[in-house]
Enzyme design. Sequence first.
Site, PDB file in Angstrom:
ATOM      1  NE  ARG A 101      -3.965   0.546   1.719  1.00 20.37           N
ATOM      2  CZ  ARG A 101      -5.237   0.691   2.122  1.00 20.37           C
ATOM      3  NH1 ARG A 101      -5.524   1.494   3.129  1.00 20.37           N
ATOM      4  NH2 ARG A 101      -6.210   0.056   1.521  1.00 20.37           N
ATOM      5  CG  HIS A 128      -8.172   0.198  -3.528  1.00 23.03           C
ATOM      6  ND1 HIS A 128      -7.473  -0.945  -3.178  1.00 23.03           N
ATOM      7  CD2 HIS A 128      -8.830   0.579  -2.397  1.00 23.03           C
ATOM      8  CE1 HIS A 128      -7.712  -1.222  -1.909  1.00 23.03           C
ATOM      9  NE2 HIS A 128      -8.525  -0.322  -1.404  1.00 23.03           N
ATOM     10  CD  GLN A 131     -13.020  -1.402  -1.954  1.00 24.94           C
ATOM     11  OE1 GLN A 131     -12.319  -1.355  -0.962  1.00 24.94           O
ATOM     12  NE2 GLN A 131     -14.244  -1.900  -1.920  1.00 24.94           N
ATOM     13  CG  ASP A 210     -13.501   6.514  -1.636  1.00 26.89           C
ATOM     14  OD1 ASP A 210     -13.422   6.409  -0.393  1.00 26.89           O
ATOM     15  OD2 ASP A 210     -12.494   6.455  -2.383  1.00 26.89           O
ATOM     16  CB  CYS A 250     -14.333   1.503  -0.869  1.00 28.02           C
ATOM     17  SG  CYS A 250     -13.804   3.211  -0.630  1.00 28.02           S
ATOM     18  NE  ARG A 278     -10.720  -5.124  -0.513  1.00 27.54           N
ATOM     19  CZ  ARG A 278      -9.936  -4.150  -0.029  1.00 27.54           C
ATOM     20  NH1 ARG A 278     -10.466  -3.086   0.515  1.00 27.54           N
ATOM     21  NH2 ARG A 278      -8.615  -4.220  -0.152  1.00 27.54           N
TER      22      ARG A 278
HETATM   23  N1   CP Z   1     -11.474  -0.037   1.540  1.00 24.92           N
HETATM   24  C1   CP Z   1     -10.223  -0.138   2.037  1.00 24.92           C
HETATM   25  O1   CP Z   1      -9.257  -0.333   1.328  1.00 24.92           O
HETATM   26  O2   CP Z   1     -10.156   0.003   3.393  1.00 24.92           O
HETATM   27  P1   CP Z   1      -8.808   0.131   4.247  1.00 24.92           P
HETATM   28  O3   CP Z   1      -8.205   1.478   3.902  1.00 24.92           O
HETATM   29  O4   CP Z   1      -9.269   0.065   5.676  1.00 24.92           O
HETATM   30  O5   CP Z   1      -7.887  -0.972   3.881  1.00 24.92           O
HETATM   31  N1  NVA Z   2      -9.833   6.883  -1.894  1.00 26.60           N
HETATM   32  C1  NVA Z   2      -9.507   6.445  -0.545  1.00 26.60           C
HETATM   33  C2  NVA Z   2      -9.807   4.997  -0.415  1.00 26.60           C
HETATM   34  C3  NVA Z   2      -9.532   4.414   0.933  1.00 26.60           C
HETATM   35  C4  NVA Z   2      -9.825   2.939   0.989  1.00 26.60           C
HETATM   36  C5  NVA Z   2      -8.051   6.746  -0.255  1.00 26.60           C
HETATM   37  O1  NVA Z   2      -7.205   6.547  -1.134  1.00 26.60           O
HETATM   38  O2  NVA Z   2      -7.752   7.189   0.862  1.00 26.60           O
END
Ligand code: CP
Ligand code: NVA
Length: 292
Positions: A101, A128, A131, A210, A250, A278
């Site tokens: 990440r 992502h 997701q 989101d 999400c 997920r």
């Molecule tokens: N939706 C998602 O990726 O959640 P987290 O940021 O908690 O992993």
């Molecule tokens: N768009 C958000 C998604 C989090 C799961 C971010 O990148 O923070």
Amino acid sequence: MTRHLLEITDLTAHEIHRLLDDADRIRLAPQNVGTPLAGRLLGLVFEKPSLRTRASFESAAVRLGGASLFFSGGEVNLGVRESYEDFARVFSQYVDAMVLRVFSHETVAAVARAATVPVINGLSDLAHPCQALADLLTIRQEFGSLAGKTVAFIGDGNNVARSLAFACALVGAKLILARPAGYGFAPGVPARQTTDARAAVRTADVIYSDVWTSMGQEAERVERLRVFAPYQVNSDLLAAAPPHALVMHCLPAHRGEEITSDVLDGPRCVAVRQAGNRMYAQAALLQWLLVK
Ligand code: CP
Ligand code: NVA
């Protein structure tokens, strides 16, 4: 050839359907899963916070008989303490697949170029894909099919929206993005874009929300709160959608900003099941990447 999942377009439509079938099989008959990942280790390096992505990957690995190893970004300091390539070549010897990440998509891309095990993007500024897989799984579960479905994404043309737009296009669904001018997709993303949230939801099967300020954009938060205010998913907007339309998010959600609590907790919202998916989608992904 080592397969990676950096963007959802790294998968073909056929592979996506197969992963969704496998995910449903794992969800519906967990007793038949066995231990396909016995002796296999999943490594995770996260530069940003996470609940769902980390927990669902670690849980999936363990439930399939494997194990996991987690590092926060500060510990590894990708690209700073050592080069992406040195990290990738060394970590590849310890783990059987890795989930990263990252702030910059280029980080996960650079690691993937040098890694000798599968690299999975667990969220970057651009994409992502995990997701999006769970989102497709959720839509298919709720409606029985994906082809011809319309997702109205209300808010920022961000990583989640972009991956879902490509995912929809791959399976014959479509995404309409309703966003303020200047916050849309770069050219090349297969989606219609509008500034009119009410018009976008009128033909929607799914209304997707989101956060307005993604991780890494915190300095823009005040400006974004102002600009995105007309793009809140609330009962008023829901009233403009067909009665069968469902709400997805999400998560994590900023209640009272991009979505109201009554909608998020309401009967048309499937966000909690979506988050549960997920784990099933990623269990299928790990099995596919690691068990030949
Ligand atoms: N939706 C998602 O990726 O959640 P987290 O940021 O908690 O992993
Ligand atoms: N768009 C958000 C998604 C989090 C799961 C971010 O990148 O923070």
